[in-house]
Motif scaffolding. Structure first.
Motif, PDB file in Angstrom:
ATOM      1  N   GLU A 190       0.829  -1.209   0.000  1.00 20.73           N
ATOM      2  CA  GLU A 190       0.000   0.000   0.000  1.00 20.73           C
ATOM      3  C   GLU A 190       0.860   1.255   0.000  1.00 20.73           C
ATOM      4  OE1 GLU A 190      -2.387   0.125   3.631  1.00 20.73           O
ATOM      5  OE2 GLU A 190      -0.623   0.504   4.845  1.00 20.73           O
ATOM      6  N   ILE A 191       0.264   2.309  -0.567  1.00 21.46           N
ATOM      7  CA  ILE A 191       0.739   3.661  -0.257  1.00 21.46           C
ATOM      8  C   ILE A 191      -0.143   4.081   0.903  1.00 21.46           C
ATOM      9  CG2 ILE A 191       0.786   6.088  -0.944  1.00 21.46           C
ATOM     10  CD1 ILE A 191       1.335   5.250  -3.791  1.00 21.46           C
ATOM     11  N   ASN A 192       0.466   4.345   2.049  1.00 23.16           N
ATOM     12  CA  ASN A 192      -0.270   4.696   3.253  1.00 23.16           C
ATOM     13  C   ASN A 192      -0.069   6.196   3.482  1.00 23.16           C
ATOM     14  OD1 ASN A 192      -0.794   5.135   6.105  1.00 23.16           O
ATOM     15  ND2 ASN A 192      -0.856   2.896   6.302  1.00 23.16           N
ATOM     16  N   THR A 193      -1.163   6.955   3.324  1.00 24.45           N
ATOM     17  CA  THR A 193      -1.039   8.416   3.334  1.00 24.45           C
ATOM     18  C   THR A 193      -0.857   8.992   4.741  1.00 24.45           C
ATOM     19  OG1 THR A 193      -3.454   8.785   3.426  1.00 24.45           O
ATOM     20  CG2 THR A 193      -2.454   8.598   1.239  1.00 24.45           C
ATOM     21  N   ALA A 194      -1.045   8.168   5.768  1.00 25.08           N
ATOM     22  CA  ALA A 194      -0.895   8.667   7.146  1.00 25.08           C
ATOM     23  C   ALA A 194       0.526   9.166   7.409  1.00 25.08           C
ATOM     24  CB  ALA A 194      -1.270   7.583   8.150  1.00 25.08           C
ATOM     25  N   GLY A 195       1.501   8.597   6.691  1.00 22.01           N
ATOM     26  CA  GLY A 195       2.892   8.996   6.898  1.00 22.01           C
ATOM     27  C   GLY A 195       3.129  10.488   6.702  1.00 22.01           C
ATOM     28  N   TRP A 196       2.311  11.109   5.847  1.00 23.08           N
ATOM     29  CA  TRP A 196       2.458  12.550   5.621  1.00 23.08           C
ATOM     30  C   TRP A 196       2.186  13.354   6.887  1.00 23.08           C
ATOM     31  CZ3 TRP A 196       0.107  11.253   0.359  1.00 23.08           C
ATOM     32  CH2 TRP A 196       1.087  11.367  -0.651  1.00 23.08           C
ATOM     33  N   TYR A 197       1.532  12.749   7.860  1.00 22.20           N
ATOM     34  CA  TYR A 197       1.165  13.435   9.103  1.00 22.20           C
ATOM     35  C   TYR A 197       2.005  12.988  10.288  1.00 22.20           C
ATOM     36  CZ  TYR A 197      -2.470  14.982   6.074  1.00 22.20           C
ATOM     37  OH  TYR A 197      -3.117  15.563   5.019  1.00 22.20           O
ATOM     38  N   LYS A 198       3.041  12.195  10.025  1.00 18.14           N
ATOM     39  CA  LYS A 198       3.928  11.721  11.082  1.00 18.14           C
ATOM     40  C   LYS A 198       5.243  12.507  11.021  1.00 18.14           C
ATOM     41  CE  LYS A 198       0.992   8.424  11.988  1.00 18.14           C
ATOM     42  NZ  LYS A 198      -0.218   8.814  12.658  1.00 18.14           N
ATOM     43  N   PRO A 199       6.121  12.334  12.029  1.00 18.33           N
ATOM     44  CA  PRO A 199       7.376  13.089  12.027  1.00 18.33           C
ATOM     45  C   PRO A 199       8.174  12.958  10.722  1.00 18.33           C
ATOM     46  CG  PRO A 199       7.064  12.058  14.149  1.00 18.33           C
ATOM     47  CD  PRO A 199       5.953  11.550  13.273  1.00 18.33           C
ATOM     48  N   CYS A 200       8.105  11.824  10.047  1.00 20.33           N
ATOM     49  CA  CYS A 200       8.855  11.634   8.798  1.00 20.33           C
ATOM     50  C   CYS A 200       8.315  12.519   7.671  1.00 20.33           C
ATOM     51  CB  CYS A 200       8.836  10.164   8.368  1.00 20.33           C
ATOM     52  SG  CYS A 200       7.167   9.522   8.059  1.00 20.33           S
ATOM     53  N   GLY A 201       7.036  12.919   7.764  1.00 19.04           N
ATOM     54  CA  GLY A 201       6.453  13.819   6.763  1.00 19.04           C
ATOM     55  C   GLY A 201       6.425  13.255   5.364  1.00 19.04           C
ATOM     56  N   GLU A 202       6.406  11.939   5.244  1.00 19.11           N
ATOM     57  CA  GLU A 202       6.450  11.268   3.942  1.00 19.11           C
ATOM     58  C   GLU A 202       5.471  10.101   3.958  1.00 19.11           C
ATOM     59  OE1 GLU A 202       9.833   8.889   2.679  1.00 19.11           O
ATOM     60  OE2 GLU A 202      10.621  10.591   1.564  1.00 19.11           O
ATOM     61  N   ALA A 203       4.772   9.885   2.862  1.00 18.25           N
ATOM     62  CA  ALA A 203       3.892   8.708   2.794  1.00 18.25           C
ATOM     63  C   ALA A 203       4.751   7.451   2.934  1.00 18.25           C
ATOM     64  CB  ALA A 203       3.143   8.683   1.471  1.00 18.25           C
ATOM     65  N   TYR A 204       4.132   6.354   3.416  1.00 21.42           N
ATOM     66  CA  TYR A 204       4.766   5.027   3.375  1.00 21.42           C
ATOM     67  C   TYR A 204       4.289   4.385   2.085  1.00 21.42           C
ATOM     68  CZ  TYR A 204       4.484   6.022   8.441  1.00 21.42           C
ATOM     69  OH  TYR A 204       4.527   6.603   9.690  1.00 21.42           O
ATOM     70  N   SER A 205       5.086   3.964   1.094  1.00 21.98           N
ATOM     71  CA  SER A 205       6.513   4.042   1.233  1.00 21.98           C
ATOM     72  C   SER A 205       7.094   5.159   0.374  1.00 21.98           C
ATOM     73  CB  SER A 205       7.111   2.713   0.799  1.00 21.98           C
ATOM     74  OG  SER A 205       6.745   2.459  -0.540  1.00 21.98           O
ATOM     75  N   THR A 206       8.387   5.232   0.419  1.00 17.97           N
ATOM     76  CA  THR A 206       9.148   6.251  -0.287  1.00 17.97           C
ATOM     77  C   THR A 206       9.064   6.036  -1.815  1.00 17.97           C
ATOM     78  OG1 THR A 206      11.306   7.312  -0.094  1.00 17.97           O
ATOM     79  CG2 THR A 206      11.313   4.952  -0.293  1.00 17.97           C
ATOM     80  N   PRO A 207       9.208   7.123  -2.625  1.00 17.93           N
ATOM     81  CA  PRO A 207       9.102   6.967  -4.088  1.00 17.93           C
ATOM     82  C   PRO A 207      10.030   5.883  -4.655  1.00 17.93           C
ATOM     83  CG  PRO A 207       9.111   9.290  -3.511  1.00 17.93           C
ATOM     84  CD  PRO A 207       9.363   8.537  -2.234  1.00 17.93           C
ATOM     85  N   ARG A 208      11.226   5.795  -4.130  1.00 20.41           N
ATOM     86  CA  ARG A 208      12.183   4.806  -4.649  1.00 20.41           C
ATOM     87  C   ARG A 208      11.675   3.363  -4.433  1.00 20.41           C
ATOM     88  NH1 ARG A 208      15.391   2.950  -8.396  1.00 20.41           N
ATOM     89  NH2 ARG A 208      17.024   1.554  -7.590  1.00 20.41           N
ATOM     90  N   PHE A 209      11.131   3.103  -3.260  1.00 22.06           N
ATOM     91  CA  PHE A 209      10.607   1.764  -2.966  1.00 22.06           C
ATOM     92  C   PHE A 209       9.446   1.445  -3.913  1.00 22.06           C
ATOM     93  CE2 PHE A 209       8.102  -1.434  -0.770  1.00 22.06           C
ATOM     94  CZ  PHE A 209       9.063  -2.271  -0.213  1.00 22.06           C
TER      95      PHE A 209
END
Ligand code: ZN
Ligand code: FE
Ligand code: FE
Length: 265
Positions: A190-209
């Motif tokens: 999955e692309i998990n959009t919650a990551g954008w709201y966590k300290p990492c500020g990035e969706a799970y997963s990263t574009p490269r992955f």
């Protein structure tokens, strides 16, 4: 909009809102299907304080029924679980799979040994950790989960970056073996959009992955991981752009653990 299959209920003790409110939000967001996948029970009980108990499964099915009633046939409502991948959990996952006619099961790595590393309560443990070693442990565990073949969807692939503890250098050394394992398993990510709201500020997963996953033929879903009605379908437009940039042209739909695809528009 793709389906949103990764969403929670208050039974896990850290989500809020009534099924009717989640359903209304799903209809408003325009997702093609709505799926409920709360944190699955785990034995021995009590296991931790962020999941439903075995005794609460009937209440979970009632919750799903209420969502279905609200949907009134306007969109399909699917039933799933977000299951924790733990050492020796295979028999328990097989038991859970038999308790209901699930549409899909999501597998997730939140635990490395006894440490639920994504829980902010234990942030102090990150400070004292060898980040490279934690990443190695995480991705090896994730690959084992994929190899098990027990799950339709593998959750938030690089959750380990949540608090921005990321090793230096090229991260492909972590990604490549796990991409092979996932491709071999037939599970989708999955692309998990919650990551954008966590300290990492990035969706799970990263574009490269995602790029590596797409090249390897790994299927994709887009998920909000909503723990409140306002989070359903959150940032899906942005996630679609991310998926397309990685080469994806379709997402996967699940019904009774059978899949079909839907074009990304
Ligand atoms: Zn949760
Ligand atoms: Fe999760
Ligand atoms: Fe979740």
């Amino acid at each position: 909009m793709p389906a949103d299959y990764h969403t929670h209920t208050p039974l896990c003790r850290h989500a809020e809102g009534e099924p009717e409110a989640y359903m209304d939000a799903a209809l408003l967001a325009g997702v093609t299907e709505y799926g409920i996948s709360d944190h699955a029970p785990q034995i021995p009980e009590p296991f931790d304080d962020w999941r439903m108990s075995v005794a609460e499964l009937p209440a979970y099915f009632e919750w799903i029924e209420r969502a279905r009633l609200r949907a009134g046939g306007r969109i399909p409502v699917r039933a799933g679980l977000e299951c924790d991948w733990l050492n020796g959990c295979e028999d328990w996952i097989a038991d859970l799979a038999g308790t209901h006619e699930w549409d899909y099961l999501i597998g997730a790595v939140h635990y490395l040994g006894d440490w639920d590393f994504d829980n902010p309560v234990w942030l102090g443990r990150w400070v004292k950790s060898d980040v490279d070693a934690v990443w190695k442990h995480y991705w090896e565990t994730y690959a084992k989960m994929a190899d098990s073949g027990l799950f339709d969807i593998l959750a938030h692939p690089d959750l380990v970056k949540k608090f921005s503890y990321v090793p230096s250098g090229d991260l492909d050394r972590f990604y490549e073996p796990v991409i092979d394992a996932i491709a071999g398993s037939g599970s989708v990510i999955e692309i998990n959009t919650a990551g954008w709201y966590k300290p990492c500020g990035e969706a799970y997963s990263t574009p490269r992955f995602l790029e590596l996953a797409c090249s390897a033929g790994i299927g994709l879903v887009i998920s909000s991981d909503a723990h409140a009605p306002g989070e359903v379908g959150r940032d899906f437009a942005r996630a679609i752009e991310l998926a397309k940039a990685a080469g994806y042209r379709e997402t996967v739909l699940f019904e009774k653990r059978q899949r079909r695809v839907e074009m990304l528009v």
